[in-house]
Design an enzyme around this catalytic site. Sequence first.
Site, mmCIF file in Angstrom:
data_model
loop_
_atom_site.group_PDB
_atom_site.id
_atom_site.type_symbol
_atom_site.label_atom_id
_atom_site.label_comp_id
_atom_site.label_asym_id
_atom_site.label_seq_id
_atom_site.Cartn_x
_atom_site.Cartn_y
_atom_site.Cartn_z
ATOM 1 N N HIS A 120 -3.769 0.337 -20.175
ATOM 2 C CA HIS A 120 -3.863 -0.003 -18.887
ATOM 3 C C HIS A 120 -3.846 1.018 -17.844
ATOM 4 C CE1 HIS A 120 -3.211 -3.571 -15.678
ATOM 5 N NE2 HIS A 120 -3.548 -2.544 -15.142
ATOM 6 N N HIS A 151 -5.956 2.591 -13.969
ATOM 7 C CA HIS A 151 -6.935 2.387 -12.819
ATOM 8 C C HIS A 151 -7.578 3.853 -12.668
ATOM 9 C CE1 HIS A 151 -5.968 -1.814 -11.795
ATOM 10 N NE2 HIS A 151 -4.781 -1.432 -12.083
ATOM 11 N N LYS A 180 -10.609 -9.164 -18.118
ATOM 12 C CA LYS A 180 -9.489 -9.046 -17.220
ATOM 13 C C LYS A 180 -9.228 -10.111 -16.092
ATOM 14 C CE LYS A 180 -5.543 -7.607 -15.262
ATOM 15 N NZ LYS A 180 -5.293 -6.162 -14.711
ATOM 16 N N HIS A 200 -3.424 -10.519 -15.347
ATOM 17 C CA HIS A 200 -2.495 -10.036 -14.224
ATOM 18 C C HIS A 200 -1.680 -11.476 -13.997
ATOM 19 C CE1 HIS A 200 -1.160 -8.018 -10.538
ATOM 20 N NE2 HIS A 200 -0.702 -9.141 -10.311
ATOM 21 N N HIS A 245 1.481 -5.396 -17.716
ATOM 22 C CA HIS A 245 2.449 -4.820 -17.043
ATOM 23 C C HIS A 245 3.577 -5.937 -16.629
ATOM 24 C CE1 HIS A 245 -0.192 -6.568 -13.952
ATOM 25 N NE2 HIS A 245 -0.915 -5.674 -13.828
ATOM 26 N N ASP A 248 -0.559 1.463 -16.069
ATOM 27 C CA ASP A 248 -0.895 0.882 -14.719
ATOM 28 C C ASP A 248 -0.847 1.951 -13.641
ATOM 29 O OD1 ASP A 248 -2.009 -1.066 -13.039
ATOM 30 O OD2 ASP A 248 0.176 -1.899 -12.433
HETATM 31 C C1 NCD Z 1 -3.458 -1.844 -8.893
HETATM 32 C C2 NCD Z 1 -4.486 -1.191 -8.314
HETATM 33 O O1 NCD Z 1 -4.131 -0.428 -7.207
HETATM 34 O O2 NCD Z 1 -5.441 -1.132 -8.401
HETATM 35 N N1 NCD Z 1 -2.109 -1.987 -8.183
HETATM 36 C C3 NCD Z 1 -0.934 -1.958 -8.682
HETATM 37 O O3 NCD Z 1 0.127 -2.297 -7.824
HETATM 38 N N2 NCD Z 1 -0.750 -2.110 -10.025
HETATM 39 C C4 NCD Z 1 -3.777 -3.385 -9.080
HETATM 40 C C5 NCD Z 1 -3.002 -4.101 -10.097
HETATM 41 O O4 NCD Z 1 -2.935 -3.766 -11.321
HETATM 42 O O5 NCD Z 1 -2.378 -5.126 -9.739
HETATM 43 ZN ZN ZN Z 2 -3.131 -2.656 -13.014
#
Ligand code: NCD
Ligand code: ZN
Length: 346
Positions: free
Chosen positions: A14, A16, A100, A137, A175, A248
């Site tokens: 996971h 970003h 997702k 999520h 998460h 995450d």
């Molecule tokens: C994530 C993001 O910034 O893309 N933020 C977070 O707090 N985890 C989005 C997500 O996974 O909820």
């Molecule tokens: Zn995330």
Amino acid sequence: MTDRITIRRPDDWHVHLRDGDMLQAVVGYTARQFRRAIVMPNLKPPVTTADMARAYRARIMAALPEGSDFEPLITCYLTDTTNPDEIAQGFETGAFAAAKLYPANATTNSAFGVTDIQKLYPVLARMEKIGMPFLVHGEVTDHDVDVFDREAVFIERIFSRITADFPGLRTVFEHITTADAANFVASAGPNVAATITPQHLHISRNDMLVGGIRPHLYCLPIVKRETHRLALRKAATSGSAKFFLGTDTAPHAIETKETSCGCAGIFNAPYAIESYAAVFDEEGALDKLEAFASLNGPAFYRLPVNEDSITLVRGGETVPMSIAAAGTSLVPFHAGETLGWRLLAD
Ligand code: NCD
Ligand code: ZN
């Protein structure tokens, strides 16, 4: 006392990675440690089609440091109008590794998310049939539900329905942040698993809020009370194949974190495996780190485990207070702390 451990190279289920200059700045941190990653699709606009996924994958590959063998696995962002045939085709051609669910407006860039789970039922039926992983999520967004209760209420109202209606659906509760979620996953069928982040194993809401508000510890789902943190540590180090690594990592420029309405997301990529190693060490469970980081994820995703390995040694570096990126800076998780473990360079 063990001072050195070698495990199969881990994967991050996971992340970003963002896009453009920020992608360029952050991808190397993930690729330094992990061989593969499940890459989240919440870009602007979100990755909703196989063509968009292929193009995003190519941008990630182009941003990688020279010689990197990192492999991004792209996810599809589900909306109210996702077409079952299109997503099945995207999965079968390898454009998508998974899809997702973001409940609409649950988190960063989720405005196009799903407004009513019922609208997704034809898609879920198809995903169950073809074995496509469904990543969730797990938070409700109803205004009357307290932000600290949103995960537990999601389990009660939505998740329990999904697992009952699609018992064969391969589902990852992303998460997880509560004992409720850990228990739900542990008692669900073998096709239901969860990722756990480093921050939810290290910090409780007191760390975020007592003695001053620390915006760099703010993420979604929000960190909960201490009892939940302890339950998550137990789940992660239990040796159960249902729990695996998903950082995450979610970079946001410092000026969008340190402001009157700060963004949610913790940038933990630079020292992620070291951060997990510290937890497993504190729990006396270093022998379980490899399963959590390198074996359980591939088993769930039906992918081979990585052939190469990494070595961690006791005695870590001090994490920098900030890292330059894309014309601004990012504050990494554990900024200013000295970690107990260090990843040896290849
Ligand atoms: C994530 C993001 O910034 O893309 N933020 C977070 O707090 N985890 C989005 C997500 O996974 O909820
Ligand atoms: Zn995330």
